[in-house]
Design an enzyme around this catalytic site. Structure first.
Site, PDB file in Angstrom:
ATOM      1  N   GLY A 109      23.858  97.815  32.675  1.00  0.00           N
ATOM      2  CA  GLY A 109      24.704  97.958  31.195  1.00  0.00           C
ATOM      3  C   GLY A 109      24.698  99.042  31.037  1.00  0.00           C
ATOM      4  O   GLY A 109      25.111  99.079  30.063  1.00  0.00           O
ATOM      5  N   GLU A 145      21.287  96.643  38.215  1.00  0.00           N
ATOM      6  CA  GLU A 145      23.143  95.873  38.957  1.00  0.00           C
ATOM      7  C   GLU A 145      24.022  95.851  37.964  1.00  0.00           C
ATOM      8  O   GLU A 145      24.048  95.328  36.517  1.00  0.00           O
ATOM      9  CB  GLU A 145      22.407  94.650  38.054  1.00  0.00           C
ATOM     10  CG  GLU A 145      21.072  93.993  38.915  1.00  0.00           C
ATOM     11  CD  GLU A 145      20.676  93.155  38.235  1.00  0.00           C
ATOM     12  OE1 GLU A 145      20.228  92.271  36.701  1.00  0.00           O
ATOM     13  OE2 GLU A 145      18.727  91.799  38.791  1.00  0.00           O
ATOM     14  N   ARG A 167      29.819  96.271  33.743  1.00  0.00           N
ATOM     15  CA  ARG A 167      30.867  97.156  33.282  1.00  0.00           C
ATOM     16  C   ARG A 167      31.714  98.226  34.367  1.00  0.00           C
ATOM     17  O   ARG A 167      32.386  98.596  34.137  1.00  0.00           O
ATOM     18  CB  ARG A 167      30.702  96.801  32.261  1.00  0.00           C
ATOM     19  CG  ARG A 167      31.809  97.353  31.460  1.00  0.00           C
ATOM     20  CD  ARG A 167      31.573  98.341  29.949  1.00  0.00           C
ATOM     21  NE  ARG A 167      30.182  97.338  29.112  1.00  0.00           N
ATOM     22  CZ  ARG A 167      30.572  96.252  28.268  1.00  0.00           C
ATOM     23  NH1 ARG A 167      31.398  95.648  27.888  1.00  0.00           N
ATOM     24  NH2 ARG A 167      29.588  95.430  27.494  1.00  0.00           N
ATOM     25  N   ARG A 174      37.028  89.981  23.872  1.00  0.00           N
ATOM     26  CA  ARG A 174      36.623  90.815  23.657  1.00  0.00           C
ATOM     27  C   ARG A 174      36.470  91.389  21.804  1.00  0.00           C
ATOM     28  O   ARG A 174      35.731  91.587  20.901  1.00  0.00           O
ATOM     29  CB  ARG A 174      36.148  92.314  24.513  1.00  0.00           C
ATOM     30  CG  ARG A 174      35.956  91.816  26.075  1.00  0.00           C
ATOM     31  CD  ARG A 174      35.736  92.907  26.849  1.00  0.00           C
ATOM     32  NE  ARG A 174      34.248  93.551  26.377  1.00  0.00           N
ATOM     33  CZ  ARG A 174      34.558  95.638  25.492  1.00  0.00           C
ATOM     34  NH1 ARG A 174      35.499  95.508  25.476  1.00  0.00           N
ATOM     35  NH2 ARG A 174      32.409  95.344  25.255  1.00  0.00           N
ATOM     36  N   TYR A 208      34.139  90.397  19.620  1.00  0.00           N
ATOM     37  CA  TYR A 208      32.591  91.783  19.056  1.00  0.00           C
ATOM     38  C   TYR A 208      33.647  92.692  18.472  1.00  0.00           C
ATOM     39  O   TYR A 208      33.177  93.631  18.391  1.00  0.00           O
ATOM     40  CB  TYR A 208      32.330  92.138  20.220  1.00  0.00           C
ATOM     41  CG  TYR A 208      32.097  91.872  21.642  1.00  0.00           C
ATOM     42  CD1 TYR A 208      30.432  90.296  21.644  1.00  0.00           C
ATOM     43  CD2 TYR A 208      32.757  91.437  22.955  1.00  0.00           C
ATOM     44  CE1 TYR A 208      29.916  90.066  22.972  1.00  0.00           C
ATOM     45  CE2 TYR A 208      32.242  90.780  24.299  1.00  0.00           C
ATOM     46  CZ  TYR A 208      30.781  90.548  24.020  1.00  0.00           C
ATOM     47  OH  TYR A 208      30.514  89.428  25.397  1.00  0.00           O
ATOM     48  N   CYS A 264      46.880  80.192  17.816  1.00  0.00           N
ATOM     49  CA  CYS A 264      47.348  80.259  16.710  1.00  0.00           C
ATOM     50  C   CYS A 264      45.216  80.329  15.718  1.00  0.00           C
ATOM     51  O   CYS A 264      44.807  79.443  16.019  1.00  0.00           O
ATOM     52  CB  CYS A 264      47.478  78.623  16.418  1.00  0.00           C
ATOM     53  SG  CYS A 264      48.625  78.398  16.692  1.00  0.00           S
ATOM     54  N   GLU A 265      45.202  81.605  15.501  1.00  0.00           N
ATOM     55  CA  GLU A 265      43.547  82.135  15.272  1.00  0.00           C
ATOM     56  C   GLU A 265      44.099  83.499  14.809  1.00  0.00           C
ATOM     57  O   GLU A 265      44.551  83.890  15.370  1.00  0.00           O
ATOM     58  CB  GLU A 265      43.039  82.266  15.912  1.00  0.00           C
ATOM     59  CG  GLU A 265      42.602  80.996  17.182  1.00  0.00           C
ATOM     60  CD  GLU A 265      41.116  80.379  16.488  1.00  0.00           C
ATOM     61  OE1 GLU A 265      40.880  80.469  15.676  1.00  0.00           O
ATOM     62  OE2 GLU A 265      40.729  78.924  17.064  1.00  0.00           O
ATOM     63  N   TYR A 290      35.177  92.220  32.101  1.00  0.00           N
ATOM     64  CA  TYR A 290      34.504  90.977  31.139  1.00  0.00           C
ATOM     65  C   TYR A 290      35.720  91.250  30.123  1.00  0.00           C
ATOM     66  O   TYR A 290      35.894  90.726  29.253  1.00  0.00           O
ATOM     67  CB  TYR A 290      33.873  91.810  29.656  1.00  0.00           C
ATOM     68  CG  TYR A 290      32.575  91.719  30.511  1.00  0.00           C
ATOM     69  CD1 TYR A 290      31.366  90.923  31.081  1.00  0.00           C
ATOM     70  CD2 TYR A 290      31.654  92.741  30.198  1.00  0.00           C
ATOM     71  CE1 TYR A 290      30.476  90.913  31.616  1.00  0.00           C
ATOM     72  CE2 TYR A 290      30.551  93.177  31.094  1.00  0.00           C
ATOM     73  CZ  TYR A 290      30.135  92.352  32.085  1.00  0.00           C
ATOM     74  OH  TYR A 290      28.473  92.259  32.862  1.00  0.00           O
TER      75      TYR A 290
HETATM   76  C1  LIG Z   1      20.466  90.181  34.292  1.00  0.00           C
HETATM   77  C2  LIG Z   1      22.595  90.720  33.918  1.00  0.00           C
HETATM   78  N1  LIG Z   1      22.257  92.115  34.993  1.00  0.00           N
HETATM   79  C3  LIG Z   1      23.287  93.008  35.026  1.00  0.00           C
HETATM   80  C4  LIG Z   1      24.245  92.550  33.945  1.00  0.00           C
HETATM   81  C5  LIG Z   1      25.105  93.946  33.762  1.00  0.00           C
HETATM   82  O1  LIG Z   1      25.586  94.280  32.914  1.00  0.00           O
HETATM   83  P1  LIG Z   1      26.688  95.425  32.492  1.00  0.00           P
HETATM   84  O2  LIG Z   1      27.907  94.751  33.024  1.00  0.00           O
HETATM   85  O3  LIG Z   1      26.733  95.983  31.134  1.00  0.00           O
HETATM   86  O4  LIG Z   1      26.452  96.686  33.477  1.00  0.00           O
HETATM   87  C6  LIG Z   1      24.106  91.727  32.857  1.00  0.00           C
HETATM   88  C7  LIG Z   1      25.190  92.000  31.893  1.00  0.00           C
HETATM   89  O5  LIG Z   1      24.655  92.687  30.788  1.00  0.00           O
HETATM   90  C8  LIG Z   1      22.964  90.833  32.732  1.00  0.00           C
HETATM   91  O6  LIG Z   1      23.001  90.230  32.822  1.00  0.00           O
HETATM   92  N1  LIG Z   2      30.852  90.525  27.595  1.00  0.00           N
HETATM   93  C1  LIG Z   2      30.136  91.751  27.627  1.00  0.00           C
HETATM   94  C2  LIG Z   2      29.258  91.636  27.816  1.00  0.00           C
HETATM   95  C3  LIG Z   2      27.698  90.879  27.562  1.00  0.00           C
HETATM   96  C4  LIG Z   2      27.481  91.131  29.412  1.00  0.00           C
HETATM   97  C5  LIG Z   2      26.830  90.322  30.448  1.00  0.00           C
HETATM   98  N2  LIG Z   2      24.986  89.538  30.319  1.00  0.00           N
HETATM   99  C6  LIG Z   2      31.184  92.376  27.150  1.00  0.00           C
HETATM  100  O1  LIG Z   2      32.185  91.978  26.921  1.00  0.00           O
HETATM  101  O2  LIG Z   2      31.018  93.640  26.984  1.00  0.00           O
END
Ligand SMILES: Cc1ncc(COP(=O)(O)O)c(C=O)c1O
Ligand SMILES: N[C@@H](CCCC[NH3+])C(=O)O
Length: 424
Positions: free
Chosen positions: A244, A281, A284, A320, A324, A350-351, A378
């Site tokens: 995260g 984990e 991003r 994205r 979002y 077409c959106e 992503y």
């Molecule tokens: C269970 C879990 N672990 C790790 C991540 C990786 O998140 P990030 O890409 O924000 O580091 C996610 C996605 O948010 C997730 O759902």
């Molecule tokens: N897909 C999202 C993040 C979601 C994370 C998945 N658990 C993004 O582009 O920011």
């Protein structure tokens, strides 16, 4: 001209380069739209995690949903990483890339019996179980195979990750994890089930987090639980603190992974949990700023209210912004000494929601290329074939060479598997 995001993206003689390679030359060679990644940038992003965790028992499980290209997985596998997966398909990718199933943690709220069987057969490190109902099913599946499944319960610490509501996962109202007040009972149940072996605890509170405080809040709640669960007679070996960590898309200032982890480890030590293995984990933060999406300007369309820069990449290639309203920085691949014009950068789909960037001052002409920055996470992994558009090719720069790591999809590939009805 300063660019947000990766230090690996820079102008040299008015030409935009990624990791020393001019993006226009890659577009000439491989076509557009084109995702381009730098392996060195990925490894540079991993380094602070490895530095902060050196000397203690740990595992960095790359959350491969962020970018699941086999060459990306191979890069992290060779660097010693495990993987956070959320489907049987992701497990097959890890194995195809030469990853070690013994370093895989399997997250996700909706694992099927088939996925559980395959993951048990492959020998994954741990199932991050997200509900009490899943515990029962996993135990049944494991017993049917004569196995015991290693489990960690994903607990929902009910902390605010202070990020976009669509990507916040650790609040009571989210579908993820087991509620804090149910967790001790769930651990008791897990310990009693014949097909399970409790090995850890985990939490993941959201994505694109730019402060350390939500992690510290979640950690306190997780450690409180570990103490309660162990007092109830169920030993916990590892702490999985999820992913995260955010990146800079524009002016965000997320903490470095090393600084963030150092604070968490200090707290873990202070509370007497220093002997436990720690798992992270990240997704991003390992790949986001290691990639760009290169796209060609098809048409410039001045308007009474807005000017449109119509490019050959679209929402199906990079979701994205549409999903979002995410801000993605854009930069011309070749700097022109001309007055910029304010454009909305839009695609051919077409959106009305098909936009990549809004209100950007750009000095571009038809046929020029733009790079959408910070697109390594992503981007391709969320791409679709809407409007029967083949997904982009992907290129990885490694040791100064550009390698094609995924071919562009052709229309025939898109309807392979479809069948016409019998003709009368
Ligand atoms: C269970 C879990 N672990 C790790 C991540 C990786 O998140 P990030 O890409 O924000 O580091 C996610 C996605 O948010 C997730 O759902
Ligand atoms: N897909 C999202 C993040 C979601 C994370 C998945 N658990 C993004 O582009 O920011």
């Amino acid at each position: 001209m300063t660019l947000p995001g990766s230090p690996f993206v820079a102008y040299r003689d008015a030409a935009l380069h990624l990791d020393g390679v001019p993006l226009d030359a890659l577009a000439d060679r491989f076509g557009t739209p084109l995702y381009v990644y730098s392996q060195a940038a990925m490894l540079a992003a991993l380094a602070p995690y490895q530095r902060a965790l050196a000397g203690r028992k740990h595992l960095v499980c790359y959350a491969m949903k962020a970018n699941s290209n086999l060459a990306v997985l191979q890069t992290f596998a060779q660097a010693g990483c495990g993987f956070d997966i959320v489907s049987g398909g992701e497990l097959e990718r890890v194995l195809a890339a030469g990853g070690d199933a013994g370093k895989v943690v399997f997250s996700g709220v909706g694992k099927t019996r088939g996925e559980m069987r395959r993951a048990l057969a492959a020998g994954v490190r741990c199932f991050n179980v997200e509900s009490e109902a899943e515990l029962e099913v996993l135990s049944e599946v494991a017993v049917s195979l004569g196995r015991r499944a290693p489990v960690s319960l994903r607990v929902n610490p009910d902390v605010d990750a202070k990020t976009h509501p669509y990507i916040s996962t650790g609040l009571k109202g989210n579908k993820f994890g087991i509620a804090h007040d149910r967790a001790v009972a769930a651990y008791r149940r897990a310990a009693a089930l014949p097909g399970l072996e409790v090995v850890g605890i985990d939490c993941h509170i959201g994505s694109q987090i730019t402060q350390t405080s939500p992690y510290l809040d979640a950690l306190e709640r997780v450690l409180d639980l570990v103490e309660e669960v162990e007092a109830a007679g169920v030993p916990i070996h590892h702490l999985d603190l999820g992913g995260g960590l955010g990146i800079r898309y524009t002016d965000e200032e997320p903490p470095g992974a090393d600084a963030m982890i150092a604070q968490l480890l200090a707290r873990i030590e202070a509370r007497g949990h220093g002997h436990r293995e720690v798992i992270f984990e990240p997704g991003r933060s390992l790949v986001g700023n290691a990639g760009v999406l290169v796209t060609e300007v098809l048409y410039l369309k001045p308007g009474a209210q807005r000017n449109f820069c119509i490019v050959d990449a679209a929402m199906n290639d990079l979701m994205r912004p549409a999903m979002y309203e995410a801000y993605m920085a854009t930069a011309a691949c070749r700097l022109r000494d001309e007055a910029p014009v304010r454009y909305d950068v839009v695609g051919p789909v077409c959106e009305s929601g098909d936009w990549l960037a809004r209100d950007r001052d750009l000095a571009v002409r038809q046929g020029d290329r733009l790079a959408i920055l910070s697109a390594g996470a992503y981007g391709m992994s969320m791409a679709s074939n809407y409007n029967t558009r083949g997904r982009p090719a992907e290129v990885m720069i490694a040791d100064g060479q550009a390698h094609l790591i995924r071919e562009r999809e052709t229309p025939a590939e898109l309807f392979r598997g479809e069948r016409l009805l019998p003709t009368p």
